[in-house]
Scaffold this motif. Structure first.
Motif, mmCIF file in Angstrom:
data_model
loop_
_atom_site.group_PDB
_atom_site.id
_atom_site.type_symbol
_atom_site.label_atom_id
_atom_site.label_comp_id
_atom_site.label_asym_id
_atom_site.label_seq_id
_atom_site.Cartn_x
_atom_site.Cartn_y
_atom_site.Cartn_z
ATOM 1 N N ARG A 118 3.506 -8.947 -1.672
ATOM 2 C CA ARG A 118 2.169 -8.757 -1.142
ATOM 3 C C ARG A 118 1.956 -7.281 -0.848
ATOM 4 N N PRO A 119 0.720 -6.825 -0.871
ATOM 5 C CA PRO A 119 0.474 -5.434 -0.500
ATOM 6 C C PRO A 119 0.766 -5.225 0.976
ATOM 7 N N ALA A 120 1.184 -4.013 1.308
ATOM 8 C CA ALA A 120 1.498 -3.688 2.695
ATOM 9 C C ALA A 120 0.228 -3.714 3.535
ATOM 10 N N VAL B 132 -3.028 1.828 1.943
ATOM 11 C CA VAL B 132 -3.028 2.608 0.710
ATOM 12 C C VAL B 132 -1.916 3.644 0.827
ATOM 13 N N PRO B 133 -0.926 3.629 -0.087
ATOM 14 C CA PRO B 133 0.173 4.581 0.026
ATOM 15 C C PRO B 133 -0.328 6.021 -0.125
ATOM 16 N N GLY B 134 0.111 6.879 0.773
ATOM 17 C CA GLY B 134 -0.228 8.295 0.701
ATOM 18 C C GLY B 134 -1.582 8.644 1.293
ATOM 19 N N ALA B 135 -2.341 7.684 1.790
ATOM 20 C CA ALA B 135 -3.660 7.970 2.364
ATOM 21 C C ALA B 135 -3.571 7.910 3.884
#
Length: 126
Positions: free
Chosen positions: A86-88, A97-100
Motif C-alpha cells: 500500500r502507499p505510505a 508523496v516521497p520527497g515532497a
C-alpha cells in the motif's frame, strides 16, 4: 581430558550448506532430474514455472537442493515483495508523496470547504 563431539562424521563427508536463491523472473536454472533448463516465469505456492528457449513451460516443485544455477546446486525460494503493498500514509491519513514537503491548505480552499461545512450544518440543524 578432551571432549569429543557426538557427531563423529569426518568434515569432508558432512553436507555443505546449499545457498538459497530467490526465484526472480528471468533467472535461468536447470532441474537436474530431467535436465530441463529454462528461465523462471512465475513462482506460486511451492512450485516454480520454467520456460525453455523453445517456449515450452514446465512446473517443478521448489524442493531443497532442487536446481542448478551456473553448475552449482541451489535451493529456490519465493522472492520477497518488491515494496510496500500500500502507499505510505501521513499522520493525517493522506497519501505520502516521497520527497515532497508537507503543505498547508491554500486560503481559497479553506474558505470553500469551511463555507460548505457551514451550509451543511445550517441545513441539518436549522
Amino acid at each position: 581430558m578432551r571432549q569429543y563431539s557426538p557427531d563423529l562424521t569426518p568434515p569432508w563427508k558432512k553436507p555443505k550448506p546449499v545457498p538459497e536463491v530467490p526465484a526472480e523472473p528471468g533467472l535461468v536454472v536447470e532441474e537436474p532430474g530431467t535436465g530441463f533448463c529454462g528461465a523462471v516465469i512465475r513462482c506460486e505456492a511451492g512450485t516454480v514455472t520454467l520456460e525453455d528457449r523453445f517456449g515450452k513451460h514446465r512446473v517443478f516443485p521448489m524442493e531443497p537442493r532442487g536446481f542448478l544455477l551456473e553448475g552449482r546446486v541451489v535451493t529456490l525460494v519465493r522472492p520477497s515483495p518488491a515494496g510496500p503493498a500500500r502507499p505510505a500514509r501521513t499522520a493525517s491519513g493522506s497519501v505520502a508523496v516521497p520527497g515532497a514537503r508537507a503543505r498547508v491548505a491554500r486560503a481559497g480552499r479553506i474558505y470553500v470547504e469551511g463555507r460548505h461545512d457551514a451550509e451543511l450544518v445550517e441545513r441539518v440543524w436549522g
